[in-house]
Design a protein around this motif. Structure first.
Motif, mmCIF file in Angstrom:
data_model
loop_
_atom_site.group_PDB
_atom_site.id
_atom_site.type_symbol
_atom_site.label_atom_id
_atom_site.label_comp_id
_atom_site.label_asym_id
_atom_site.label_seq_id
_atom_site.Cartn_x
_atom_site.Cartn_y
_atom_site.Cartn_z
ATOM 1 N N ALA A 116 0.830 -1.213 0.000
ATOM 2 C CA ALA A 116 0.000 0.000 0.000
ATOM 3 C C ALA A 116 0.859 1.256 0.000
ATOM 4 N N ALA A 117 2.025 1.197 0.659
ATOM 5 C CA ALA A 117 2.878 2.384 0.787
ATOM 6 C C ALA A 117 3.734 2.634 -0.448
ATOM 7 N N CYS A 118 4.203 1.580 -1.093
ATOM 8 C CA CYS A 118 5.068 1.691 -2.278
ATOM 9 C C CYS A 118 6.259 2.624 -2.046
ATOM 10 N N PRO A 119 7.062 2.380 -1.016
ATOM 11 C CA PRO A 119 8.234 3.235 -0.790
ATOM 12 C C PRO A 119 9.313 2.941 -1.820
ATOM 13 N N ARG A 120 10.222 3.888 -2.007
ATOM 14 C CA ARG A 120 11.366 3.627 -2.880
ATOM 15 C C ARG A 120 12.248 2.540 -2.284
ATOM 16 N N LEU A 121 12.398 2.562 -0.953
ATOM 17 C CA LEU A 121 13.144 1.520 -0.256
ATOM 18 C C LEU A 121 12.425 1.175 1.036
ATOM 19 N N LEU A 122 12.237 -0.116 1.270
ATOM 20 C CA LEU A 122 11.671 -0.614 2.515
ATOM 21 C C LEU A 122 12.820 -1.102 3.391
ATOM 22 N N VAL A 123 12.945 -0.538 4.586
ATOM 23 C CA VAL A 123 14.004 -0.921 5.523
ATOM 24 C C VAL A 123 13.357 -1.642 6.695
ATOM 25 N N LEU A 124 13.661 -2.922 6.822
ATOM 26 C CA LEU A 124 13.068 -3.744 7.883
ATOM 27 C C LEU A 124 13.884 -3.603 9.161
ATOM 28 N N THR A 125 13.212 -3.348 10.257
ATOM 29 C CA THR A 125 13.909 -3.106 11.519
ATOM 30 C C THR A 125 13.145 -3.749 12.664
ATOM 31 N N HIS A 126 13.732 -3.656 13.874
ATOM 32 C CA HIS A 126 13.090 -4.224 15.061
ATOM 33 C C HIS A 126 12.781 -5.699 14.823
ATOM 34 N N VAL A 127 13.726 -6.403 14.200
ATOM 35 C CA VAL A 127 13.572 -7.820 13.896
ATOM 36 C C VAL A 127 14.138 -8.627 15.068
ATOM 37 N N PRO A 174 14.063 -10.292 3.973
ATOM 38 C CA PRO A 174 13.518 -9.685 2.747
ATOM 39 C C PRO A 174 12.886 -10.708 1.807
ATOM 40 N N ARG A 175 13.464 -11.899 1.731
ATOM 41 C CA ARG A 175 12.880 -12.934 0.872
ATOM 42 C C ARG A 175 11.508 -13.356 1.405
ATOM 43 N N LEU A 176 11.371 -13.453 2.718
ATOM 44 C CA LEU A 176 10.074 -13.795 3.296
ATOM 45 C C LEU A 176 9.023 -12.732 2.951
ATOM 46 N N VAL A 177 9.427 -11.465 3.000
ATOM 47 C CA VAL A 177 8.502 -10.383 2.646
ATOM 48 C C VAL A 177 8.141 -10.468 1.159
ATOM 49 N N ALA A 178 9.133 -10.767 0.315
ATOM 50 C CA ALA A 178 8.877 -10.897 -1.132
ATOM 51 C C ALA A 178 7.943 -12.066 -1.416
ATOM 52 N N GLU A 179 8.170 -13.182 -0.756
ATOM 53 C CA GLU A 179 7.316 -14.355 -0.966
ATOM 54 C C GLU A 179 5.890 -14.104 -0.500
ATOM 55 N N ALA A 180 5.738 -13.155 0.436
ATOM 56 C CA ALA A 180 4.402 -12.808 0.918
ATOM 57 C C ALA A 180 3.691 -11.824 -0.005
ATOM 58 N N GLY A 181 4.413 -11.332 -1.047
ATOM 59 C CA GLY A 181 3.720 -10.530 -2.048
ATOM 60 C C GLY A 181 4.250 -9.145 -2.314
ATOM 61 N N TYR A 182 5.353 -8.750 -1.655
ATOM 62 C CA TYR A 182 5.896 -7.411 -1.909
ATOM 63 C C TYR A 182 7.197 -7.533 -2.686
ATOM 64 N N GLY A 191 9.070 -4.910 -3.996
ATOM 65 C CA GLY A 191 9.897 -3.701 -4.018
ATOM 66 C C GLY A 191 11.246 -3.905 -3.355
ATOM 67 N N ALA A 192 12.130 -2.916 -3.539
ATOM 68 C CA ALA A 192 13.469 -2.951 -2.944
ATOM 69 C C ALA A 192 13.357 -2.997 -1.427
ATOM 70 N N THR A 193 14.050 -3.969 -0.826
ATOM 71 C CA THR A 193 13.936 -4.214 0.613
ATOM 72 C C THR A 193 15.292 -4.612 1.174
ATOM 73 N N ARG A 194 15.600 -4.118 2.362
ATOM 74 C CA ARG A 194 16.788 -4.584 3.054
ATOM 75 C C ARG A 194 16.570 -4.529 4.555
ATOM 76 N N VAL A 195 17.385 -5.275 5.279
ATOM 77 C CA VAL A 195 17.295 -5.290 6.733
ATOM 78 C C VAL A 195 18.210 -4.206 7.295
ATOM 79 N N ALA A 196 17.733 -3.475 8.272
ATOM 80 C CA ALA A 196 18.514 -2.408 8.893
ATOM 81 C C ALA A 196 19.712 -2.986 9.634
#
Length: 266
Positions: A218-229, A240-248, A250-255
């Motif tokens: 819904a947000a469609c950010p240029r970069l999604l930074v995953l944190t508080h993991v 990030p692969r788990l998030v992609a497999e769930a349907g997103y 976009g560019a994603t990385r872990v903080a």
């Protein structure tokens, strides 16, 4: 530096980890003809002050502090920050510091001052405390506009969005699933989003990879930074692969501590 930039200061959780402080994020944005550079610290969890020093960030020149909620892993370093601003600078600070937070922020600081000392509210310069209700937005002294959005985590918790002339930034703080939060963050340059738990342990007050994917779509950010993991999700999993497999997709990385991301559009 003339562009707006995010620096991850702390990206951990309540679980102590040797390689990361708890939640804390630094935004530096260019000034304008009429205003100086803005330096905003979002949350200030345990270990944040030492991480600011390790990263060479000018913590003594902070202009604004934005708090999402009052859990210790997000505010635990605040007494040390104010003590350092009073006693740890080569010259006394004169510029005011504005604290932005949800309802209850002023009372929270009054309790901190009662426990630690007057330096929390009277460190030798003006401390201005501004409580923002969800949906309310205010202009910071350097020009960017800060807006709050309610999150399903604690009674007072909010997410923040910061928009400047040439950049945008979003930070969920701690949150459970929220369809409105994705729309609120739509189009930000970088979205720092909590991703606490595996999908099998999903709760109503934190996000899992599948729920992050819904929000990010819904947000469609240029970069999604995953944190508080939490460590048991981060260790041994490609989050990030788990998030992609769930349907997103976009560019994603872990903080990680010290991650720097340009926020300037274009």
């Amino acid at each position: 530096m003339s562009e707006a930039e995010l620096t991850v200061v702390g990206c951990g959780t309540v679980v102590p980890e040797a390689d990361r402080a708890a939640s804390s994020y630094w935004i530096s944005s260019p000034g304008t003809e009429s205003a100086a550079r803005t330096r905003v610290l979002f949350d200030c969890g345990p270990g944040a002050l030492q991480a600011l020093a390790r990263l060479g960030l000018p913590w003594g020149k902070i202009t604004d502090l934005a708090i999402t909620h009052f859990h210790a892993d997000h505010v635990g370093a605040l007494p040390g920050l104010f003590f350092a601003l009073k006693h740890g600078l080569p010259r006394p600070r004169g510029r005011p510091l504005t604290v932005w937070g949800p309802a209850g922020t002023r009372r929270f600081f009054e309790k901190l001052a009662g426990a630690y000392g007057d330096f929390v509210l009277n460190p030798g310069f003006s401390v201005l405390i501004e409580e923002l209700s969800p949906g309310e937005a205010r202009d910071l002294s350097g020009g960017p506009r800060l807006e709050a959005h309610k999150t399903p985590h604690t009674d007072e918790s909010v997410a923040w969005r910061l928009d400047g002339e040439s950049f945008s930034f979003g930070y969920t703080g701690d949150t459970g699933p929220s369809t409105e939060l994705g729309s609120f963050m739509r189009g930000v340059s970088a979205l720092v989003c909590e991703c606490s738990l595996p999908d099998a342990q999903a709760t109503d007050n934190h996000l899992s990879p599948a729920r992050v994917a819904e929000l990010a779509a819904a947000a469609c950010p240029r970069l999604l930074v995953l944190t508080h993991v939490y460590p048991h999700l981060r260790t041994g999993h490609d989050v990030p692969r788990l998030v992609a497999e769930a349907g997103y997709a976009g560019a994603t990385r872990v903080a990680t501590e010290g991650l720097r991301v340009s926020l300037t559009n274009g």
